[in-house]
Design a protein around this motif. Structure first.
Motif, PDB file in Angstrom:
ATOM      1  N   TYR A  89       9.610  -0.740   2.384  1.00 56.76           N
ATOM      2  CA  TYR A  89       8.320  -1.005   1.746  1.00 56.76           C
ATOM      3  C   TYR A  89       8.514  -1.611   0.369  1.00 56.76           C
ATOM      4  O   TYR A  89       7.786  -2.511  -0.034  1.00 56.76           O
ATOM      5  CB  TYR A  89       7.498   0.282   1.650  1.00 56.76           C
ATOM      6  N   LYS A 147       1.377   4.279  -3.160  1.00 54.95           N
ATOM      7  CA  LYS A 147       1.182   5.726  -3.041  1.00 54.95           C
ATOM      8  C   LYS A 147       2.000   6.462  -4.104  1.00 54.95           C
ATOM      9  O   LYS A 147       1.684   7.589  -4.475  1.00 54.95           O
ATOM     10  CB  LYS A 147       1.608   6.206  -1.640  1.00 54.95           C
ATOM     11  N   GLN A 148       3.089   5.848  -4.573  1.00 58.38           N
ATOM     12  CA  GLN A 148       3.980   6.490  -5.538  1.00 58.38           C
ATOM     13  C   GLN A 148       3.954   5.828  -6.911  1.00 58.38           C
ATOM     14  O   GLN A 148       4.236   6.469  -7.911  1.00 58.38           O
ATOM     15  CB  GLN A 148       5.438   6.444  -5.027  1.00 58.38           C
ATOM     16  N   VAL A 149       3.657   4.522  -6.937  1.00 57.51           N
ATOM     17  CA  VAL A 149       3.825   3.736  -8.156  1.00 57.51           C
ATOM     18  C   VAL A 149       2.490   3.089  -8.516  1.00 57.51           C
ATOM     19  O   VAL A 149       1.709   2.760  -7.622  1.00 57.51           O
ATOM     20  CB  VAL A 149       4.900   2.646  -7.917  1.00 57.51           C
ATOM     21  N   SER A 150       2.210   2.930  -9.824  1.00 52.64           N
ATOM     22  CA  SER A 150       0.929   2.364 -10.264  1.00 52.64           C
ATOM     23  C   SER A 150       0.755   0.919  -9.798  1.00 52.64           C
ATOM     24  O   SER A 150       1.719   0.265  -9.402  1.00 52.64           O
ATOM     25  CB  SER A 150       0.853   2.383 -11.787  1.00 52.64           C
ATOM     26  N   ASN A 179       9.133   6.501 -10.040  1.00 51.54           N
ATOM     27  CA  ASN A 179       8.945   7.093  -8.714  1.00 51.54           C
ATOM     28  C   ASN A 179       9.424   6.187  -7.587  1.00 51.54           C
ATOM     29  O   ASN A 179       9.335   6.565  -6.423  1.00 51.54           O
ATOM     30  CB  ASN A 179       7.455   7.384  -8.457  1.00 51.54           C
ATOM     31  N   MET A 227       0.769   3.842   8.426  1.00 50.92           N
ATOM     32  CA  MET A 227      -0.671   3.665   8.261  1.00 50.92           C
ATOM     33  C   MET A 227      -1.382   4.658   9.187  1.00 50.92           C
ATOM     34  O   MET A 227      -0.889   4.971  10.264  1.00 50.92           O
ATOM     35  CB  MET A 227      -1.088   2.239   8.638  1.00 50.92           C
ATOM     36  N   SER A 268       5.473   4.680 -14.176  1.00 50.49           N
ATOM     37  CA  SER A 268       5.439   5.144 -12.785  1.00 50.49           C
ATOM     38  C   SER A 268       6.523   4.502 -11.924  1.00 50.49           C
ATOM     39  O   SER A 268       6.787   4.962 -10.821  1.00 50.49           O
ATOM     40  CB  SER A 268       4.063   4.905 -12.169  1.00 50.49           C
ATOM     41  N   TYR A 269       7.165   3.421 -12.432  1.00 40.70           N
ATOM     42  CA  TYR A 269       8.232   2.801 -11.637  1.00 40.70           C
ATOM     43  C   TYR A 269       9.391   3.765 -11.401  1.00 40.70           C
ATOM     44  O   TYR A 269      10.226   3.558 -10.533  1.00 40.70           O
ATOM     45  CB  TYR A 269       8.734   1.503 -12.295  1.00 40.70           C
ATOM     46  N   GLN A 304      11.412   7.227  -4.603  1.00 45.98           N
ATOM     47  CA  GLN A 304      10.821   7.957  -3.468  1.00 45.98           C
ATOM     48  C   GLN A 304      10.216   7.026  -2.419  1.00 45.98           C
ATOM     49  O   GLN A 304       9.697   7.488  -1.406  1.00 45.98           O
ATOM     50  CB  GLN A 304       9.724   8.893  -3.977  1.00 45.98           C
ATOM     51  N   VAL A 305      10.231   5.704  -2.704  1.00 46.03           N
ATOM     52  CA  VAL A 305       9.629   4.755  -1.769  1.00 46.03           C
ATOM     53  C   VAL A 305      10.710   4.217  -0.834  1.00 46.03           C
ATOM     54  O   VAL A 305      11.814   3.911  -1.278  1.00 46.03           O
ATOM     55  CB  VAL A 305       8.983   3.579  -2.534  1.00 46.03           C
ATOM     56  N   ALA A 356       0.842  -1.202   0.000  1.00 40.90           N
ATOM     57  CA  ALA A 356       0.000   0.000   0.000  1.00 40.90           C
ATOM     58  C   ALA A 356       0.876   1.250   0.000  1.00 40.90           C
ATOM     59  O   ALA A 356       0.563   2.252  -0.662  1.00 40.90           O
ATOM     60  CB  ALA A 356      -0.925  -0.002   1.212  1.00 40.90           C
ATOM     61  N   ASN A 357       1.991   1.194   0.721  1.00 35.86           N
ATOM     62  CA  ASN A 357       2.908   2.334   0.742  1.00 35.86           C
ATOM     63  C   ASN A 357       3.616   2.522  -0.603  1.00 35.86           C
ATOM     64  O   ASN A 357       3.889   3.649  -1.011  1.00 35.86           O
ATOM     65  CB  ASN A 357       3.942   2.163   1.860  1.00 35.86           C
ATOM     66  N   VAL A 358       3.923   1.412  -1.276  1.00 33.69           N
ATOM     67  CA  VAL A 358       4.537   1.520  -2.603  1.00 33.69           C
ATOM     68  C   VAL A 358       3.539   2.141  -3.583  1.00 33.69           C
ATOM     69  O   VAL A 358       3.880   3.009  -4.387  1.00 33.69           O
ATOM     70  CB  VAL A 358       5.000   0.129  -3.123  1.00 33.69           C
ATOM     71  N   ASP A 412       3.441   2.073 -18.883  1.00 37.66           N
ATOM     72  CA  ASP A 412       3.423   2.597 -17.522  1.00 37.66           C
ATOM     73  C   ASP A 412       4.860   2.965 -17.115  1.00 37.66           C
ATOM     74  O   ASP A 412       5.739   2.119 -17.119  1.00 37.66           O
ATOM     75  CB  ASP A 412       2.849   1.491 -16.627  1.00 37.66           C
TER      76      ASP A 412
END
Lengths: 164, 141
Positions: free
Chosen positions: B67, A27-30, B59, B116, B56-57, B62-63, A23-25, B54
């Motif tokens: 996680y 937030k940034q990635v599809s 980003n 969370m 978005s990887y 930033q993770v 869920a945390n991933v 896609d």
């Protein structure tokens, strides 16, 4: 049996932990990039564990052709769960998913599809599954109902105070 | 209506996955099965990412690495799931998995761990969990 129960308890806790991390991933990635990453790491971790426990014999196996299509199920899970959560919201979607999971489990044990060892259907097992489903629904939807009532009470109080 | 269909189908696929994994592990061994199912799933997911173009990887930087590495937990999850299904069938395995999942969720939510949102445990949630435990006991009896 005891080992099975212990493993299932541990497995379930790790499912929750993994969902939380994912869920945390997300937030940034599809969703699909997250899924690809999660499966890649799951593959690498399983490969390493397999090599550690079994060495080179990890690669000596005779797979039936359908084994190679098992990944489709994982993609089906992600696609349906994501759509369900988007349309219904997390708590309603997850409660339905869990109830569906346990009922299909009972069906599968009963029918023994796919060469699974048959477990005879009993009314007792149906009662167990109904209780588990009821528990899931209370757990997921209970807080919403409580919140709704609290909100209603507040509105009544406010309207009363306005009248007063 | 559509949402209900997707949620029910999601549950179906999850159960199907448990059964298929247990069957594959009977055929070729547990670690072989875990490695193979994760690999084939990855290839498919990668294809979908490529088809959707896609990006978005990007980003991912930033993770938090903790996680981002959650996928590795699948090795433990798959091992325990396959072994549990062998030993006690799908229904009981799923029932206990769900209980453990929700207990862990209660702990994480009540403490606000892992970024969370902190949430109070409701009375209904405790009653729900107890009902589930009763269900598993009746199932196993």
């Amino acid at each position: 049996m005891a080992l099975g129960i212990l493993l299932a308890l541990m497995g379930g806790a790790f499912v929750c932990l993994q969902n939380t991390f994912n869920a945390n991933v997300k937030k940034q990635v599809s969703v699909w990039s997250t899924t690809a990453l999660v499966l890649l790491l799951g593959f690498l971790a399983s490969l390493l564990a397999g090599l550690a426990f079994e060495g080179g014999s990890l690669f000596q196996f005779h797979a039936q052709p359908w084994f190679w299509f098992s990944g489709i199920l994982g993609v089906g899970v992600v696609a349906c769960v994501t759509q369900g959560v988007q349309i219904l919201g997390p708590s309603r979607a997850i409660s339905l998913i869990m109830v569906s999971q346990i009922f299909f489990g009972l069906m599968w044990d009963t029918l023994g599809w796919f060469g699974l060892e048959k477990v005879a259907f009993t009314w007792q097992s149906l009662l167990g599954v109904l209780l588990i489903s009821g528990g899931v629904l209370l757990f997921q939807l209970g807080p919403k109902v409580e919140q709704h009532h609290a909100l209603k009470r507040k509105t009544v109080e406010v309207s009363d105070s306005v009248k007063g | 209506m559509k949402g209900i269909f997707f949620a029910l189908a999601g549950g179906f696929f999850l159960t199907f996955q448990s059964v298929a994994n247990a069957r594959i592990s009977e055929g070729i061994g547990t670690w072989q099965a875990a490695t193979m199912t994760q690999f084939t799933g990855f290839v498919l997911a990668l294809l979908i990412v490529l088809i959707l173009r896609d990006r978005s990887y990007q980003n991912l930087s930033q993770v938090s690495p903790l996680y981002a590495s959650g996928g590795m937990l699948a090795a433990i999850v798959l091992y325990s799931n396959m072994t549990a299904v062998h030993r006690m069938g799908v229904t009981l395995t799923i029932g206990i998995f769900l209980i453990a999942q929700l207990i862990a969720a209660v702990m994480i939510d009540s403490k606000g761990w892992f970024d969370m949102a902190k949430q109070k445990i409701g009375r209904m949630q405790i009653v729900g969990l107890l009902l589930m435990v009763a269900g598993v006991i009746i199932l196993k009896w």
